[in-house]
Design an enzyme around this catalytic site. Structure first.
Site, short mmCIF file in Angstrom:
data_model
loop_
_atom_site.label_atom_id
_atom_site.label_comp_id
_atom_site.label_asym_id
_atom_site.label_seq_id
_atom_site.Cartn_x
_atom_site.Cartn_y
_atom_site.Cartn_z
N HIS A 118 -3.01 7.31 6.82
CA HIS A 118 -2.00 8.20 6.22
C HIS A 118 -2.63 9.50 5.72
CE1 HIS A 118 1.88 6.22 6.18
NE2 HIS A 118 1.38 5.11 5.69
N HIS A 153 -4.75 1.26 7.39
CA HIS A 153 -3.40 1.85 7.48
C HIS A 153 -3.25 3.01 6.48
CE1 HIS A 153 1.17 1.23 7.83
NE2 HIS A 153 1.04 2.06 6.81
N GLU A 154 -3.71 2.79 5.25
CA GLU A 154 -3.54 3.82 4.20
C GLU A 154 -4.47 5.01 4.43
OE1 GLU A 154 -0.94 3.61 2.47
OE2 GLU A 154 -0.57 1.53 3.04
N CYS A 203 5.65 -0.09 7.30
CA CYS A 203 5.27 1.06 6.48
C CYS A 203 6.48 1.50 5.67
CB CYS A 203 4.80 2.19 7.39
SG CYS A 203 4.32 3.67 6.52
N LEU A 204 6.26 1.81 4.40
CA LEU A 204 7.37 2.24 3.54
C LEU A 204 7.98 3.55 4.04
CD1 LEU A 204 5.95 1.35 0.01
CD2 LEU A 204 7.64 0.08 1.34
N GLY A 237 0.84 -1.20 0.00
CA GLY A 237 0.00 0.00 0.00
C GLY A 237 0.87 1.24 0.00
N GLN A 255 2.79 9.96 1.30
CA GLN A 255 4.09 9.27 1.41
C GLN A 255 5.02 9.62 0.25
OE1 GLN A 255 2.14 5.23 2.18
NE2 GLN A 255 4.07 5.10 3.29
NI NI Z 1 2.30 3.24 5.66
#
Ligand code: NI
Length: 172
Positions: free
Chosen positions: A139, A135-136, A93-94, A46, A51
């Site tokens: 963000h 999660h997304e 998470c990236l 995701g 991000q």
């Molecule tokens: Ni994330």
């Protein structure tokens, strides 16, 4: 086609509440495409627009396994309209590389969103995709998974994060 630069914690763009998407135009399609490419290359399951430094309510998700065909979800202006059950799975998470922790989430969610053609759609999902949606969408509200940790776990995270950052700088 382009790979986008992924912002890391504590980049301030990750803390901002993202603005709704209002223009369903070619640049939006291009952004969604580049975000998907960036997510697959990472690899991740995701990626939300903040991000990559763009504070807009857009996210891409694909939780299909390696041997399955890609199942890309592009969610514009997504909202969770119903939730059910509980889950507690390890997340990463990236934007917070090399750190993983268990987070309390709902087991199933119903998400209303728009697609790239501005059509409103609803999906009901469970398992990994439900976790990724939560999660997304977090963000888009400036919330990272580490914000869900207990104060004690968060202080452990901050110490570990310093080491992770030092390690990343050494690698560069
Ligand atoms: Ni994330």
């Amino acid at each position: 086609m382009a790979l986008l630069k992924i912002r890391h914690y504590p980049d301030p763009v990750l803390k901002k509440v993202a603005a709704p998407v209002t223009d369903f135009d070619e640049p939006l399609r291009q952004l969604a495409h580049d975000m998907a490419e960036t997510m697959y290359a990472a690899p991740g399951i995701g990626l939300a627009a903040p991000q990559v430094g763009i504070s807009k309510r857009l996210t891409v998700i694909d939780c299909s396994s390696r041997d399955e065909e890609a199942q890309l979800l592009v969610l514009v202006n997504p909202e969770i309209i119903d939730r059910e059950g509980e889950s507690c799975e390890e997340e990463g998470c990236l934007s917070v590389p090399e750190y993983y922790a268990k987070v309390n989430r709902s087991e199933k969610v119903k998400v209303r969103f728009q697609d790239l053609d501005e059509q409103t759609r609803i999906i009901e999902t469970g398992g990994l995709t439900a976790i990724a949606c939560q999660h997304e969408i977090d963000h888009l509200d400036g919330i990272l998974f580490v914000d869900h940790l207990s104060p004690l776990k968060r202080s452990i995270f901050r110490k570990k994060w310093k080491k992770i950052q030092e390690h990343m700088t050494e690698q560069m």
